[in-house]
Design a protein around this motif. Structure first.
Motif, PDB file in Angstrom:
ATOM      1  N   ILE A 158       3.700   6.229 -61.793  1.00 29.99           N
ATOM      2  CA  ILE A 158       2.721   5.512 -62.007  1.00 29.99           C
ATOM      3  C   ILE A 158       1.716   6.162 -62.999  1.00 29.99           C
ATOM      4  CG2 ILE A 158       1.492   7.239 -60.086  1.00 29.99           C
ATOM      5  CD1 ILE A 158       0.042   4.356 -59.237  1.00 29.99           C
ATOM      6  N   TYR A 159       1.525   7.446 -63.227  1.00 25.24           N
ATOM      7  CA  TYR A 159       0.607   7.900 -64.241  1.00 25.24           C
ATOM      8  C   TYR A 159       1.140   7.643 -65.479  1.00 25.24           C
ATOM      9  CZ  TYR A 159      -0.797  10.241 -59.919  1.00 25.24           C
ATOM     10  OH  TYR A 159      -1.221  10.450 -58.638  1.00 25.24           O
ATOM     11  N   THR A 160       2.456   7.844 -65.590  1.00 25.90           N
ATOM     12  CA  THR A 160       3.206   7.603 -67.133  1.00 25.90           C
ATOM     13  C   THR A 160       2.957   5.784 -67.350  1.00 25.90           C
ATOM     14  OG1 THR A 160       4.829   9.273 -66.619  1.00 25.90           O
ATOM     15  CG2 THR A 160       5.345   7.582 -68.333  1.00 25.90           C
ATOM     16  N   VAL A 161       3.400   5.177 -66.505  1.00 26.07           N
ATOM     17  CA  VAL A 161       3.289   3.810 -66.715  1.00 26.07           C
ATOM     18  C   VAL A 161       1.790   3.117 -67.057  1.00 26.07           C
ATOM     19  CG1 VAL A 161       3.314   1.506 -65.248  1.00 26.07           C
ATOM     20  CG2 VAL A 161       5.064   3.089 -65.172  1.00 26.07           C
ATOM     21  N   ILE A 162       0.791   3.672 -66.126  1.00 22.95           N
ATOM     22  CA  ILE A 162      -0.427   3.321 -66.312  1.00 22.95           C
ATOM     23  C   ILE A 162      -0.973   3.773 -67.636  1.00 22.95           C
ATOM     24  CG2 ILE A 162      -2.866   3.420 -65.570  1.00 22.95           C
ATOM     25  CD1 ILE A 162      -1.139   1.437 -64.056  1.00 22.95           C
ATOM     26  N   GLY A 163      -0.515   4.990 -67.929  1.00 28.33           N
ATOM     27  CA  GLY A 163      -0.744   5.692 -69.567  1.00 28.33           C
ATOM     28  C   GLY A 163      -0.341   4.897 -70.429  1.00 28.33           C
ATOM     29  N   ILE A 164       0.970   4.379 -70.411  1.00 28.24           N
ATOM     30  CA  ILE A 164       1.545   3.639 -71.484  1.00 28.24           C
ATOM     31  C   ILE A 164       0.495   2.251 -71.635  1.00 28.24           C
ATOM     32  CG2 ILE A 164       3.374   2.010 -72.199  1.00 28.24           C
ATOM     33  CD1 ILE A 164       5.086   4.360 -70.857  1.00 28.24           C
ATOM     34  N   ILE A 165       0.181   1.889 -70.483  1.00 29.54           N
ATOM     35  CA  ILE A 165      -0.386   0.290 -70.660  1.00 29.54           C
ATOM     36  C   ILE A 165      -1.858   0.772 -71.152  1.00 29.54           C
ATOM     37  CG2 ILE A 165      -1.727  -1.206 -68.868  1.00 29.54           C
ATOM     38  CD1 ILE A 165       0.631  -1.260 -67.283  1.00 29.54           C
ATOM     39  N   VAL A 166      -2.545   1.763 -70.896  1.00 30.27           N
ATOM     40  CA  VAL A 166      -3.890   2.140 -71.345  1.00 30.27           C
ATOM     41  C   VAL A 166      -3.591   2.340 -72.929  1.00 30.27           C
ATOM     42  CG1 VAL A 166      -5.718   3.754 -71.234  1.00 30.27           C
ATOM     43  CG2 VAL A 166      -4.990   2.694 -69.233  1.00 30.27           C
ATOM     44  N   LEU A 167      -2.816   3.207 -73.180  1.00 26.29           N
ATOM     45  CA  LEU A 167      -2.534   3.382 -74.363  1.00 26.29           C
ATOM     46  C   LEU A 167      -2.313   2.337 -75.284  1.00 26.29           C
ATOM     47  CD1 LEU A 167      -1.942   5.652 -76.899  1.00 26.29           C
ATOM     48  CD2 LEU A 167       0.339   5.745 -75.972  1.00 26.29           C
TER      49      LEU A 167
END
Length: 194
Positions: free
Chosen positions: A96-105
């Motif tokens: 979840i943190y990686t996926v949301i991080g990629i989306i936010v990035l």
């Protein structure tokens, strides 16, 4: 004349979802031990609605066409990621943190370009979009890299990134989406009328 409801819906949706992201961010900061499974359902639902609003925005053809220029593919991606988070929350918990991080990035990087284009359009507060886009992209990168493995700290970091993302999207909707009652459809030429 062109129908204004898609632009109004997209702008209102952007603003509402921006506020909801900020509220969720505050909740995650205040309650870092928030249920990760419930977070998957909430974020999944928000991402699906947000993706749908981005797709509507892409087809709305607002006056400047700055806010929604990258939103068709990105909206589809958000809908898909949101659906996967809802259907498979256990699998989503690990990434979840990686996926949301990629989306936010990714969204931060797109909005950096939007800020520079807003400057070309003469939008005075383009720098505010740039500032929040850079901050959002950096926090997205930190989420992807996940340097701290403490669940509570990561939840707070996720909350801060959601707040920044909410503020960024609010600014973009407020500063770059223009609704003109007399806006003509694409391809309309005054000379054709004479």
């Amino acid at each position: 004349m062109r129908s204004l409801w898609p632009v109004k819906l997209a702008k209102s949706g952007y603003i509402l979802l921006s506020l909801l992201l900020c509220v969720l961010g505050v909740v995650l900061i205040a309650c870092p031990l928030f249920s990760a499974k419930l977070l998957c359902y909430i974020l999944g639902g928000l991402l699906m609605v947000y993706g749908a609003i981005k797709i509507v925005g892409y087809f709305s053809k607002d006056l400047y066409r700055l806010a929604f220029q990258f939103d068709f593919a990105f909206g589809m991606l958000l809908c898909l990621v949101g659906l996967l988070m809802i259907l498979f929350p256990e699998g989503a918990l690990t990434v979840i943190y990686t996926v949301i991080g990629i989306i936010v990035l990714a969204d931060g990087l797109f909005k950096i370009q939007t800020a520079f284009e807003a400057k070309k359009f003469g939008i005075n507060k383009w720098w505010a979009i740039l500032l929040f886009a850079v901050a959002s992209a950096l926090l997205g990168l930190v989420l992807v890299l996940n340097p701290v493995k403490t669940a509570g700290f990561i939840m707070v970091l996720l909350g801060v990134s959601l707040i920044l993302e909410g503020i960024l999207n609010f600014l973009v909707a407020l500063l770059t989406v223009r609704i003109m009652k007399n806006q003509l459809p694409d391809g309309f030429d005054f000379e054709d009328e004479q």
